[in-house]
Scaffold this motif. Sequence first.
Motif, short mmCIF file in Angstrom:
data_model
loop_
_atom_site.label_atom_id
_atom_site.label_comp_id
_atom_site.label_asym_id
_atom_site.label_seq_id
_atom_site.Cartn_x
_atom_site.Cartn_y
_atom_site.Cartn_z
N UNK A 2 0.81 -1.21 0.00
CA UNK A 2 0.00 0.00 0.00
C UNK A 2 0.85 1.26 0.00
N UNK A 3 2.04 1.18 0.53
CA UNK A 3 2.94 2.32 0.58
C UNK A 3 4.32 1.88 0.13
N UNK A 4 5.18 2.82 -0.28
CA UNK A 4 4.98 4.26 -0.36
C UNK A 4 4.32 4.67 -1.67
N UNK A 5 3.89 5.92 -1.72
CA UNK A 5 3.33 6.50 -2.94
C UNK A 5 4.33 7.54 -3.44
N UNK A 6 5.37 7.05 -4.12
CA UNK A 6 6.48 7.93 -4.52
C UNK A 6 6.08 9.00 -5.53
N UNK A 7 5.04 8.73 -6.30
CA UNK A 7 4.59 9.72 -7.29
C UNK A 7 3.48 10.62 -6.76
N UNK A 8 3.29 10.60 -5.44
CA UNK A 8 2.32 11.51 -4.82
C UNK A 8 0.91 11.30 -5.31
N UNK A 9 0.27 12.37 -5.70
CA UNK A 9 -1.14 12.32 -6.10
C UNK A 9 -1.36 11.53 -7.40
N UNK A 10 -0.28 11.24 -8.15
CA UNK A 10 -0.43 10.46 -9.37
C UNK A 10 -0.60 8.97 -9.09
N UNK A 11 -0.23 8.53 -7.90
CA UNK A 11 -0.37 7.12 -7.56
C UNK A 11 -1.80 6.77 -7.21
N UNK A 12 -2.22 5.57 -7.61
CA UNK A 12 -3.60 5.14 -7.42
C UNK A 12 -3.98 5.00 -5.95
N UNK A 13 -3.03 4.64 -5.10
CA UNK A 13 -3.34 4.35 -3.70
C UNK A 13 -2.86 5.42 -2.74
N UNK A 14 -2.42 6.56 -3.27
CA UNK A 14 -2.05 7.66 -2.39
C UNK A 14 -3.31 8.24 -1.74
N UNK A 15 -3.16 8.76 -0.55
CA UNK A 15 -4.33 9.21 0.22
C UNK A 15 -4.75 10.62 -0.19
N UNK A 37 -0.74 -2.17 -9.67
CA UNK A 37 -1.14 -0.84 -10.12
C UNK A 37 -0.06 -0.21 -11.01
N UNK A 38 -0.47 0.45 -12.08
CA UNK A 38 0.49 0.97 -13.05
C UNK A 38 1.45 1.98 -12.44
N UNK A 39 0.91 3.02 -11.81
CA UNK A 39 1.76 4.07 -11.25
C UNK A 39 2.36 3.64 -9.92
N UNK A 40 1.51 3.18 -9.01
CA UNK A 40 1.91 2.91 -7.64
C UNK A 40 2.95 1.80 -7.55
N UNK A 41 2.87 0.80 -8.41
CA UNK A 41 3.77 -0.35 -8.33
C UNK A 41 4.74 -0.43 -9.50
N UNK A 42 4.22 -0.45 -10.72
CA UNK A 42 5.09 -0.66 -11.87
C UNK A 42 5.99 0.53 -12.16
N UNK A 43 5.41 1.68 -12.40
CA UNK A 43 6.23 2.83 -12.78
C UNK A 43 7.06 3.34 -11.62
N UNK A 44 6.51 3.37 -10.41
CA UNK A 44 7.30 3.81 -9.26
C UNK A 44 8.47 2.88 -8.99
N UNK A 45 8.30 1.58 -9.27
CA UNK A 45 9.37 0.64 -9.03
C UNK A 45 10.34 0.50 -10.18
#
Length: 573
Positions: A72-85, A425-433
């Motif tokens: 669930x964390x971290x959300x390195x791309x901030x508001x662009x991540x699907x699971x950011x709060x 998740x595309x942003x939260x997992x794939x692209x951030x990683x």
Amino acid sequence: MAFWSHFLTGSAWSTSKSKPDSRDLTKFFGSQIGGKSVINYAYTDMPGKLLAFDVYYFFTFAWAIPYILLPLTPADSGELDELSLTLQNVFCIFIHVILCALQLAFILALPLSVLLPVWTVVLGAACFFLVNQALCSLLNGRKSEYHSDPEYAPRLPEHDHEQWIFINGVAVGEHWMKNNLNRLAVTFRRPVLGIHNRTNGIIFDVVECLVQRSFGFATSDVRICYSIIKEKLYDPRYSKIIFILHSQGGIEGSMVLDWLLQELPQDLLSKIEVYTFGNAANHFNNPHRLVGSQEEAFRRPVLGSLDATRVDFMTSPTAESAAEQDNRPPTPTTPREPVEGDDNSTAGPIRSSLNKLSLLSETSSVRPTLLSDRAIGHIEHYAHTTDFVALWGVLHFATSKPRSHLLPRFIGRVFARTSARGGHQLCHHYLDGMFPLARDPATGAFLGAADGEGENAFMESEVTVGVEGDEMDNAREALEFSYATMGIGGVNLNEAPLRRLEREVEIHSVDDRPPESRGRYRHRRTGRTGALTANVKVKDLSRLWQYRNGLSPGDKAPFLASDATGLTRIATL
């Protein structure tokens, strides 16, 4: 408990830099190179059989379903991540929770419908679908096409000849679609056009995946995407169509490619490059252009992937017998000075063949080298080994050995990563990683893909070829194809490249000792000896990485050429 705590908190990934992890491992597969797993069905089988296998493997890989959201964390791309709060993300998640509860209740109640009057069942079903549609409309918006915001990537003149197109995956509404597009745009600094695969709720989206994979059902977004890509391919302003797919978008993208392969001239198809993340498709087609090349690819993986000798060599008994006598394929380079170890008996026919190839592109600014032998320009797949969708899709179909060579293949390189960020998740997992972003230290604004020293553990990781234990038997063609395609890893056109290529691939396949422990090697088949080299990294094999931050692949690099129509081509894996 500590294991789950790590995945929920992402403690090893608490900063924006992609730090290495002891579990971080990337396996590399060529186009269906085979392995221990054997598959005996394909998308061309009867729909009932496909559906039965899909349901079976759905439950086989069900252990990985939690990783659709974890970590669930971290959300390195901030508001662009699907699971950011963020407020909008919380709203989307809330609606999806309601949809899941309603749809699950509806499915569980279906057996009871046989006990009720018909009018009651019809009325109840109508009410359910009206409510379901109303909730989905809160997520989807009204448009079928979306564009990334110019603030993330304005259109630049040097990219006017490119068109980037994206199809999203399961459960993505308007808000997450825009975030996906903006995240791609800031990573590659190109504007991206999105074709919206509208969500009907997670459970119904999965049902739609089953129907699409088993019955070949093309939804409206598939048809819209097909017409858009076809229009762009015929538009002379565009020399590249970059097609990016995520999750269910991989199923839809494979259907679009099937239609394009049926209808379009192959010089237009060569403009397409495809990159997928967490691909849910059960096939990916990209046929050879000549049956002779296909046969040669089975017999000689290196030579079969190259077009320099595609026609002339295979129809030349002199060259063929000479190559067999020398126990090695001839060197597929442009005419050059002889090097030590060359067999002069092959020089005439091979050089004659290469002279013809040189004439094809001597009027082009691109260096005369080799041409691709497949219709579509290039295909790459990125997957996490704990991602349920990837396990159910690309990792099942692309890394299994077909029981018969007549079964359709899942074409494209596969980068299969095992790491703490192995979600879906595309942003939260794939692209951030895999493509983490760099920020301005003063303002916190995104600067683009982080490509500094130690900032991308995935791209800096060394690859393991194929399936553990099968490297030498089945996986050597993976790196052979890639070396030949990319012109990397010390392959020198002036140094008998195929023989050196063979040597270095052999080393990368079998020598997993740390670099400091390596000394000299002995080739297992020829007995030649030489110095061991460093292992290949993901960034050496990833063509998509070459597009980061507005860059472009060096299309004047070795093994790239313009064909007779002037289109630049790259050998596809």
